[in-house]
Design a protein around this motif. Sequence first.
Motif, mmCIF file in Angstrom:
data_model
loop_
_atom_site.group_PDB
_atom_site.id
_atom_site.type_symbol
_atom_site.label_atom_id
_atom_site.label_comp_id
_atom_site.label_asym_id
_atom_site.label_seq_id
_atom_site.Cartn_x
_atom_site.Cartn_y
_atom_site.Cartn_z
ATOM 1 N N GLY A 1 0.781 -1.228 0.000
ATOM 2 C CA GLY A 1 0.000 0.000 0.000
ATOM 3 C C GLY A 1 0.809 1.271 0.000
ATOM 4 O O GLY A 1 0.252 2.360 -0.142
ATOM 5 N N ALA A 2 2.129 1.196 0.144
ATOM 6 C CA ALA A 2 2.965 2.393 0.188
ATOM 7 C C ALA A 2 3.170 2.945 -1.211
ATOM 8 O O ALA A 2 3.450 2.202 -2.147
ATOM 9 C CB ALA A 2 4.303 2.083 0.834
ATOM 10 N N GLU A 3 3.010 4.261 -1.356
ATOM 11 C CA GLU A 3 3.235 4.910 -2.640
ATOM 12 C C GLU A 3 4.535 5.704 -2.659
ATOM 13 O O GLU A 3 4.908 6.253 -3.686
ATOM 14 C CB GLU A 3 2.049 5.818 -2.975
ATOM 15 N N ALA A 4 5.236 5.751 -1.534
ATOM 16 C CA ALA A 4 6.522 6.438 -1.491
ATOM 17 C C ALA A 4 7.520 5.683 -2.365
ATOM 18 O O ALA A 4 7.483 4.459 -2.459
ATOM 19 C CB ALA A 4 7.036 6.512 -0.053
ATOM 20 N N THR B 1 3.440 4.951 14.434
ATOM 21 C CA THR B 1 3.151 4.353 13.131
ATOM 22 C C THR B 1 2.400 5.314 12.206
ATOM 23 O O THR B 1 2.533 5.222 10.991
ATOM 24 C CB THR B 1 2.328 3.057 13.290
ATOM 25 N N LEU B 2 1.625 6.250 12.768
ATOM 26 C CA LEU B 2 0.935 7.223 11.924
ATOM 27 C C LEU B 2 1.950 8.053 11.147
ATOM 28 O O LEU B 2 1.807 8.257 9.939
ATOM 29 C CB LEU B 2 0.045 8.133 12.772
ATOM 30 N N SER B 3 2.992 8.506 11.827
ATOM 31 C CA SER B 3 4.033 9.275 11.148
ATOM 32 C C SER B 3 4.733 8.427 10.097
ATOM 33 O O SER B 3 4.966 8.873 8.965
ATOM 34 C CB SER B 3 5.049 9.791 12.177
ATOM 35 N N LEU B 4 5.055 7.193 10.432
ATOM 36 C CA LEU B 4 5.741 6.312 9.491
ATOM 37 C C LEU B 4 4.895 6.047 8.251
ATOM 38 O O LEU B 4 5.359 6.180 7.115
ATOM 39 C CB LEU B 4 6.097 4.993 10.175
ATOM 40 N N LEU B 5 3.625 5.678 8.459
ATOM 41 C CA LEU B 5 2.751 5.376 7.329
ATOM 42 C C LEU B 5 2.484 6.609 6.480
ATOM 43 O O LEU B 5 2.334 6.523 5.252
ATOM 44 C CB LEU B 5 1.435 4.785 7.819
ATOM 45 N N THR B 6 2.434 7.787 7.107
ATOM 46 C CA THR B 6 2.254 9.034 6.352
ATOM 47 C C THR B 6 3.461 9.282 5.447
ATOM 48 O O THR B 6 3.305 9.625 4.271
ATOM 49 C CB THR B 6 2.054 10.218 7.318
ATOM 50 N N GLN B 7 4.666 9.085 5.981
ATOM 51 C CA GLN B 7 5.868 9.279 5.173
ATOM 52 C C GLN B 7 5.965 8.265 4.040
ATOM 53 O O GLN B 7 6.488 8.561 2.965
ATOM 54 C CB GLN B 7 7.102 9.189 6.062
ATOM 55 N N LEU B 8 5.434 7.073 4.277
ATOM 56 C CA LEU B 8 5.429 6.035 3.234
ATOM 57 C C LEU B 8 4.270 6.209 2.252
ATOM 58 O O LEU B 8 4.141 5.440 1.308
ATOM 59 C CB LEU B 8 5.349 4.640 3.865
ATOM 60 N N GLN B 9 3.418 7.192 2.517
ATOM 61 C CA GLN B 9 2.216 7.442 1.700
ATOM 62 C C GLN B 9 1.367 6.175 1.616
ATOM 63 O O GLN B 9 0.890 5.788 0.546
ATOM 64 C CB GLN B 9 2.607 7.929 0.296
#
Length: 199
Positions: free
Chosen positions: A156-159, A189-197
């Motif tokens: 699911g990551a778009e980064a 994890t919110l910060s991590l998942l946000t950075q990973l888009q």
Amino acid sequence: MSATPTTHPAAPATPRRHRARLLVPAAIAVLAFTATTAAADTSPTTAAERTATAHDRRAVEQKPKAMLDAWLRLWNGDFAQAPGIISPGFRVHAALLGGGDGSSIRGVDGLVAWIGQTRAAFRDLRFTIEVPPLVDGRYASVRWTATGTYAGGFPGAEAQPGTVVTFTGTDTLRMRDGRFAEYWVNTDTLSLLTQLQAL
């Protein structure tokens, strides 16, 4: 973690919520302990005894730092540290991204495999201590910061691979018989998942 991560065995896959068994903690915690012994007469009477007593005191004071250093090196990729500091019955308590509570991660081999998966997802992952440990008897908590380069493959990551991410967390550990026996981790994890888009 491989290019095609797998879910936690006990967790059913769900669209967009499927996450690899990755909760990047890690990396860093220390457990300090204080041990005192009492004897009928503990007063050194010679210079040699005073020197020996001072040396013993320094060794006890350095134990927390040694534990922290070994834990930090383990999460920074030095897997040879694990057998010396991890109890065979070591247990993890964590809210894994793929579901589950971390109970399947057991002992030295389970922890090393989990750290290996984490590090495979983020090249050059480096953990540093943000706030020194708070120690209470057999327990210690420490806040850490991790920075690494995303290697790709996270569901699911778009980064783009090559994206540098930074996130924080807190480790709490319990020591028994001179080794880490139990581990609780909270990661942003919110910060991590946000950075990973990935949201």
